[in-house]
Design a protein around this motif. Structure first.
Motif, mmCIF file in Angstrom:
data_model
loop_
_atom_site.group_PDB
_atom_site.id
_atom_site.type_symbol
_atom_site.label_atom_id
_atom_site.label_comp_id
_atom_site.label_asym_id
_atom_site.label_seq_id
_atom_site.Cartn_x
_atom_site.Cartn_y
_atom_site.Cartn_z
ATOM 1 N N GLU A 192 0.740 -1.094 0.041
ATOM 2 C CA GLU A 192 -0.117 -0.008 0.127
ATOM 3 C C GLU A 192 0.925 1.302 0.068
ATOM 4 N N LEU A 193 0.398 2.375 -0.650
ATOM 5 C CA LEU A 193 0.982 3.421 -0.760
ATOM 6 C C LEU A 193 0.333 4.487 0.678
ATOM 7 N N SER A 194 1.073 5.242 1.293
ATOM 8 C CA SER A 194 0.676 6.036 2.203
ATOM 9 C C SER A 194 0.677 7.474 1.770
ATOM 10 N N GLY A 195 -0.390 8.081 2.120
ATOM 11 C CA GLY A 195 -0.545 9.701 1.977
ATOM 12 C C GLY A 195 0.316 10.522 2.729
ATOM 13 N N GLU A 196 0.995 10.052 3.606
ATOM 14 C CA GLU A 196 1.820 10.571 4.418
ATOM 15 C C GLU A 196 1.063 11.928 4.998
ATOM 16 N N ALA A 197 1.975 13.077 5.150
ATOM 17 C CA ALA A 197 1.273 14.030 6.074
ATOM 18 C C ALA A 197 0.388 14.920 5.053
ATOM 19 N N VAL A 198 0.805 14.948 3.812
ATOM 20 C CA VAL A 198 -0.146 15.498 2.777
ATOM 21 C C VAL A 198 -1.425 14.845 2.745
ATOM 22 N N LEU A 199 -1.768 13.719 2.746
ATOM 23 C CA LEU A 199 -3.136 13.225 2.682
ATOM 24 C C LEU A 199 -3.396 12.367 4.048
ATOM 25 N N PRO A 200 -3.443 12.871 5.123
ATOM 26 C CA PRO A 200 -3.577 12.077 6.331
ATOM 27 C C PRO A 200 -4.614 10.970 6.297
ATOM 28 N N GLU A 201 -4.072 9.709 6.723
ATOM 29 C CA GLU A 201 -4.727 8.596 6.782
ATOM 30 C C GLU A 201 -5.215 7.741 5.383
ATOM 31 N N PHE A 202 -4.656 8.270 4.326
ATOM 32 C CA PHE A 202 -5.031 7.617 3.056
ATOM 33 C C PHE A 202 -4.022 6.725 2.769
ATOM 34 N N ARG A 203 -4.660 5.640 2.477
ATOM 35 C CA ARG A 203 -3.571 4.509 2.016
ATOM 36 C C ARG A 203 -4.176 4.006 0.722
ATOM 37 N N LEU A 204 -3.419 3.781 -0.488
ATOM 38 C CA LEU A 204 -3.710 3.254 -1.634
ATOM 39 C C LEU A 204 -3.393 1.718 -1.586
ATOM 40 N N ARG A 205 -4.463 1.001 -1.887
ATOM 41 C CA ARG A 205 -4.283 -0.400 -1.849
ATOM 42 C C ARG A 205 -4.009 -0.761 -3.422
ATOM 43 N N LEU A 206 -2.542 -1.008 -3.747
ATOM 44 C CA LEU A 206 -2.265 -1.086 -5.065
ATOM 45 C C LEU A 206 -2.618 -2.439 -5.699
ATOM 46 N N THR A 207 -3.163 -3.587 -5.000
ATOM 47 C CA THR A 207 -3.575 -4.691 -5.627
ATOM 48 C C THR A 207 -4.856 -4.604 -6.288
ATOM 49 N N GLU A 208 -5.590 -3.370 -5.906
ATOM 50 C CA GLU A 208 -6.974 -3.080 -6.861
ATOM 51 C C GLU A 208 -6.634 -2.727 -8.034
ATOM 52 N N LEU A 209 -5.317 -2.337 -8.321
ATOM 53 C CA LEU A 209 -4.879 -1.762 -9.871
ATOM 54 C C LEU A 209 -4.286 -2.961 -10.886
ATOM 55 N N ARG A 210 -4.476 -4.074 -10.241
ATOM 56 C CA ARG A 210 -3.706 -5.234 -11.178
ATOM 57 C C ARG A 210 -4.850 -5.238 -12.383
#
Length: 200
Positions: free
Chosen positions: A182-200
């Motif tokens: 997963e990719l974290s939105g870090e401080a820019v997008l707090p609490e956002f995590r992108l699940r890369l598996t959904e982009l397969r």
């Protein structure tokens, strides 16, 4: 006027395009709504065909995840899809596959500016490589985003299941290998995590 094919795009250049104002470029894009059009800092116009169906599916899933995060954090700013163009400080007009602009930046714009290619650089951008895109060209584009003010930029390459994370002041992008991550939105997008598996 010069026409060149570059990684699935047509590049148009010439003195007339160099003199084209922001309003004239916006009108040009409105006259060709079926085309994906961007403009470089040198005022070359890039005309791209619509993406293939698999890329469209992935882009939808990417924006869906960002949209779900936005629903819980609406007061922080606005999220945008791949049809959105932004006029950047260097004069280019680019359209990332997904992006986010803070409320402070967005609310500082007039309604007229918001209705056109807003003169603002998103703090967060994502570029999702399609089959016809050149990785090298997209990597250069990510650096353009950073130079214009992006705070977090992701380049996602589905065919190799890799992602590159770009941040200001970072010598090289961080490489994430494998779509089980997963990719974290870090401080820019707090609490956002992108699940890369959904982009397969």
């Amino acid at each position: 006027m010069q026409n060149l094919f570059e990684s699935g795009s047509i590049v148009l250049g010439g003195s007339y395009l160099e003199r084209m104002t922001d309003d004239e470029f916006f009108d040009f894009c409105q006259q060709h709504p079926k085309l994906r059009i961007e403009r470089t800092a040198n005022h070359e116009i890039l005309i791209m065909s619509p993406t293939g169906s698999r890329s469209g599916k992935r882009n939808f899933r990417l924006n869906l995840q960002l949209g779900k995060w936005w629903e819980q954090h609406q007061t922080l700013g606005e999220a945008f899809d791949s049809n959105t163009g932004f006029t950047l400080p260097d004069g280019s007009v680019l359209s990332p596959d997904a992006s986010w602009v803070s409320a402070a930046k967005w609310n500082a714009l007039t309604t007229e500016q918001q209705d056109k290619f807003a003169p603002v650089c998103p703090e967060f951008v994502v570029e999702l490589k399609s089959a016809t895109d050149s990785t090298k060209t997209l990597q250069a584009k990510m650096l353009d985003w950073l130079r214009n003010g992006a705070l977090l930029a992701w380049l996602i390459i589905p065919e190799t299941e890799t992602a590159y994370i770009y941040r200001p002041g970072q010598a090289e992008p961080e490489l994430v290998q494998g779509f089980e991550n997963e990719l974290s939105g870090e401080a820019v997008l707090p609490e956002f995590r992108l699940r890369l598996t959904e982009l397969r």
